[in-house]
Design an enzyme around this catalytic site. Structure first.
Site, mmCIF file in Angstrom:
data_model
loop_
_atom_site.group_PDB
_atom_site.id
_atom_site.type_symbol
_atom_site.label_atom_id
_atom_site.label_comp_id
_atom_site.label_asym_id
_atom_site.label_seq_id
_atom_site.Cartn_x
_atom_site.Cartn_y
_atom_site.Cartn_z
ATOM 1 N N LEU A 1 -3.004 4.851 -0.423
ATOM 2 C CA LEU A 1 -4.315 4.315 -0.645
ATOM 3 C C LEU A 1 -4.294 2.961 -0.174
ATOM 4 C CD1 LEU A 1 -6.738 6.119 -0.781
ATOM 5 C CD2 LEU A 1 -6.632 5.658 -3.366
ATOM 6 N N HIS A 2 -4.624 2.455 0.906
ATOM 7 C CA HIS A 2 -4.303 1.536 1.366
ATOM 8 C C HIS A 2 -5.386 0.168 1.242
ATOM 9 C CE1 HIS A 2 -1.330 2.632 4.415
ATOM 10 N NE2 HIS A 2 -2.160 3.704 4.587
ATOM 11 N N ASP A 3 -6.719 0.430 1.696
ATOM 12 C CA ASP A 3 -7.923 -0.337 1.246
ATOM 13 C C ASP A 3 -8.315 -0.738 -0.042
ATOM 14 O OD1 ASP A 3 -7.757 -0.789 3.981
ATOM 15 O OD2 ASP A 3 -9.464 0.603 4.679
ATOM 16 N N CYS B 1 -6.961 -1.343 -2.535
ATOM 17 C CA CYS B 1 -5.827 -2.571 -2.980
ATOM 18 C C CYS B 1 -6.426 -3.813 -2.708
ATOM 19 C CB CYS B 1 -4.490 -2.829 -2.199
ATOM 20 S SG CYS B 1 -3.480 -1.394 -2.569
ATOM 21 N N THR C 1 0.971 -1.065 0.082
ATOM 22 C CA THR C 1 -0.001 0.017 -0.140
ATOM 23 C C THR C 1 0.690 1.249 0.059
ATOM 24 O OG1 THR C 1 -0.204 0.190 2.378
ATOM 25 C CG2 THR C 1 -1.795 -1.296 1.094
#
Ligand SMILES: [Ca+2]
Length: 313
Positions: free
Chosen positions: A242-244, A246, A196
């Site tokens: 922008l983690h989630d 992914c 991420t």
């Protein structure tokens, strides 16, 4: 191919919001059976509200949203208002939701959905602490074998920690729950900070969201702007990770990601390294692999996909 049936388990969170929007914009690949809220970035009352705000922003008010566990299995709740703001969705000004929560507990919804659907046809997509999922597995172990796959955002290896020097937030908040999930035997894909932190919202990518000139594009640009203030200061990088999203992008374009099948264990004993994902990346033990640990992403392809799909909403 029929779309993958998923449950999004989430603690919105601006990046959760983008992950949900991407899923809701992609009905060819993804059928969202329901959204289950959990305490995490902010307390449950707010994550359950934010999940509905996001559904309304997407114009998908038919998606059932359930409230789940309001605290970790064995610990007091740790939240992250310092990252996400007081509401969890700071940045854009969005109206309070008109749609109601669906009756019933999120954990019961997860259990019922897995029992009702054919084994191996429902995928769980956790974007927050793993409390709801672990509670469902503990309560009714017969559902574990029915899960098609778990695709989760959490953990880290080379990037180590973002809430403590060794732990990523989602795993740190409820390490006992994470331990249950990683020991469950369900095929699991992990999106750790290692990947991420390569999905950075640069100015150009943020501009692309804004240039959609839609309510959704504007809101996403304002969410990622808000994120950026904190992350730039912290990481000094060219944009905020922008983690989630992914997780939901992996369902649509798995070829954007690469990683290794390895053994991952969760630290639940040491106060110093609590919630660390001990990932055997180099294969130095003979512990059997239990997760596909993602390490790399085609970031341009990822942001192209996001922008293309968000434009549909
Ligand atoms: Ca999250």
């Amino acid at each position: 191919m029929a779309p993958r049936k998923i449950i999004i388990d989430t603690d919105p969170g601006q990046d959760d919001a983008v992950a949900i929007l991407l899923a809701l914009a992609s009905p060819e690949e993804i059928e969202v059976l329901g959204i289950t809220a959990v305490a995490g970035n902010v307390p449950l009352e707010l994550t359950a509200k934010n999940a509905r705000i996001v559904c309304e922003l997407a114009g998908k008010t038919h998606i059932p949203v359930y409230a789940g566990c309001d605290r970790p299995l064995k610990r007091p709740l740790v939240t992250a208002e310092h990252v996400h703001g007081k509401t969890g969705l700071d940045g854009p000004v969005l109206p309070d939701p008109q749609m109601a929560l669906t009756d019933g507990h999120a954990v019961e919804f997860i259990i019922d959905t897995l029992r009702k659907n054919k084994p191996g046809t429902v995928t769980l997509c956790p974007l927050g602490p793993l409390t709801n999922i672990a509670t469902a597995f503990q309560k009714t172990p017969d559902i574990i074998d029915r899960v098609q796959e778990i695709i989760l955002m959490g953990g880290a290896y080379f990037e180590v920690g973002n809430i403590t020097p060794t732990a990523e937030f989602n795993i740190y908040v409820d390490p006992e729950a994470a331990d249950i999930v990683f020991k469950s035997g369900v095929p699991t894909v992990v999106m750790p900070l290692d990947v991420t932190h390569k999905a950075l919202v640069t100015k150009q990518r943020n501009d692309a969201f804004r240039a959609l000139v839609t309510k959704v594009g504007q809101a996403v640009a304002e969410m990622t702007d808000f994120f950026e203030r904190f992350d730039k200061e912290k990481y000094g990088s060219e944009g905020a990770p922008l983690h989630d999203p992914c997780v939901t992008a992996y369902l649509i374009r798995p070829e954007l990601f690469s990683g290794r099948h390895i053994n991952v264990q969760i630290e639940t004993q040491s106060e110093l390294t609590m919630g660390m994902t001990v990932a055997d990346w180099w294969g130095v033990t003979d512990r059997p692999p239990n997760a596909l640990f993602i390490g790399d992403i085609d970031a341009d392809g990822f942001f192209d996909l996001l922008t293309e799909r968000l434009a549909r909403l």
